[in-house]
Design a protein around this motif. Sequence first.
Motif, mmCIF file in Angstrom:
data_model
loop_
_atom_site.group_PDB
_atom_site.id
_atom_site.type_symbol
_atom_site.label_atom_id
_atom_site.label_comp_id
_atom_site.label_asym_id
_atom_site.label_seq_id
_atom_site.Cartn_x
_atom_site.Cartn_y
_atom_site.Cartn_z
ATOM 1 N N CYS A 225 -21.491 0.836 5.965
ATOM 2 C CA CYS A 225 -20.497 1.422 5.920
ATOM 3 C C CYS A 225 -19.127 0.473 5.736
ATOM 4 C CB CYS A 225 -20.278 2.474 7.093
ATOM 5 S SG CYS A 225 -18.858 3.352 7.447
ATOM 6 N N LEU B 213 -22.175 7.783 12.185
ATOM 7 C CA LEU B 213 -23.319 7.543 11.284
ATOM 8 C C LEU B 213 -24.609 7.126 12.063
ATOM 9 C CD1 LEU B 213 -21.224 5.818 8.354
ATOM 10 C CD2 LEU B 213 -22.379 8.085 8.523
ATOM 11 N N GLY C 268 -21.254 -2.073 9.780
ATOM 12 C CA GLY C 268 -19.922 -2.075 9.322
ATOM 13 C C GLY C 268 -19.711 -3.400 8.272
ATOM 14 N N TYR D 147 -14.234 6.164 4.986
ATOM 15 C CA TYR D 147 -15.708 5.832 5.683
ATOM 16 C C TYR D 147 -16.769 6.390 5.036
ATOM 17 C CZ TYR D 147 -12.957 3.995 9.502
ATOM 18 O OH TYR D 147 -11.783 3.448 10.341
ATOM 19 N N LEU E 212 -18.650 4.528 12.711
ATOM 20 C CA LEU E 212 -20.030 3.843 12.849
ATOM 21 C C LEU E 212 -20.807 4.597 13.858
ATOM 22 C CD1 LEU E 212 -19.070 0.057 12.866
ATOM 23 C CD2 LEU E 212 -19.847 1.615 11.086
ATOM 24 N N VAL F 259 -26.882 0.748 11.241
ATOM 25 C CA VAL F 259 -25.739 1.053 10.519
ATOM 26 C C VAL F 259 -24.790 -0.261 10.780
ATOM 27 C CG1 VAL F 259 -23.671 2.437 10.889
ATOM 28 C CG2 VAL F 259 -26.046 3.554 11.091
ATOM 29 N N PHE G 202 -20.011 5.114 2.287
ATOM 30 C CA PHE G 202 -21.275 4.422 2.737
ATOM 31 C C PHE G 202 -22.370 4.520 1.835
ATOM 32 C CE2 PHE G 202 -21.405 8.687 4.663
ATOM 33 C CZ PHE G 202 -22.680 9.122 4.342
ATOM 34 N N HIS H 196 -20.358 2.344 -1.901
ATOM 35 C CA HIS H 196 -21.250 3.393 -2.671
ATOM 36 C C HIS H 196 -20.956 3.207 -4.117
ATOM 37 C CE1 HIS H 196 -22.797 7.249 -3.790
ATOM 38 N NE2 HIS H 196 -23.697 7.004 -3.218
#
Length: 343
Positions: free
Chosen positions: A295, A310, A321, A283, A307, A319, A286, A335
């Motif tokens: 994420c 974050l 997913g 995770y 989640l 946020v 992100f 990322h």
Amino acid sequence: MTDLRFPGEWEPHAATWLAWPHNRMDWPGRFHAIPFVYAEILRHLARRERVDLLVQDEAAQRRAQAFLARAHAPLENIRFHIRPTDRIWMRDSGCTFVKDGDRLKAVAWTFNAWAKYDNWQRDREVAPFMAQVAGAPVIRGRRGDQPLVLEGGSIDADGRGTLLTTEECLLSDVQVRNPGMTRDAYERAFAEHLGIRKVIWLGDGVKGDDTHGHVDDLSRFVAPRTVVTVVEPRKDDPNHAPLAENLRRLKAATDADGHPLEVIELPMPGPLYYRGVRLPASYGNFYIANGLVLCPVFNDPHDRHALDTLAKVFPDREVVGIYSGDFIWGFGAMHCMSQQQPA
């Protein structure tokens, strides 16, 4: 270069750079799912900021446009560039944008496909292309009179002179990027090219990481003095000990101004395998965009915890997913695929 600064990822962006997927060998047997993951990412991201998207050729651009239109991605905020690549991991092949006072500049490191693969020739041209499009003068990454090999996923910064990296990636004798380069030499290079005043060295990365220890799967600055780091409480998991050691180092560390860090723990998902290979599902990979955090999630019981964590870290951002069970077979996630261009 006294005003040189590597902005935090949470600072305002002018754009995010991505490359449309094309290399089937990066996801053998599962490539068919990857454009759907990209469309979902772009559907969210292009609502928040401009996306500069590299494509292989005009035919690839038409296919990508049609696919994204069907997914209701906002095409008016996606700018296409015909620029062939070997792979799509823009965090590593792309430039690192910095600020010199109010002026944007681009650090172009030398890319050699993580000192592991031999098809990097097209990817090596991505960084100067990005700089040209952005109108940013290029700073060539160097160590003395030699080019400096580095990937953006191996470093993370707080925007105020503090940088995270790992010994496994930069100092071990596996996948050696810069033979003979020492810890002190890296720190001098980060100071020269990024305005870094303090480097926090973590140990090893997560198991299954094809890059051999990139920090963006492990620990990330989310604000000045604040770091999110992944932990593995299961003592029988090979990630337990190295992640516990990284946590210990962060709790003992200070930033460039001598302030202790606030360290927030993020869970790891359960082990994820495909064809007998442990995948680097984390995770920690992100991506922070304007008003948004993307994420990776894995249909795992820990998804909700990650989640929620974050969401508390970023109360002013949405946020989201993104299911990455297929995507992580390419050994990267949100990322790794992206590179921000500061506003």
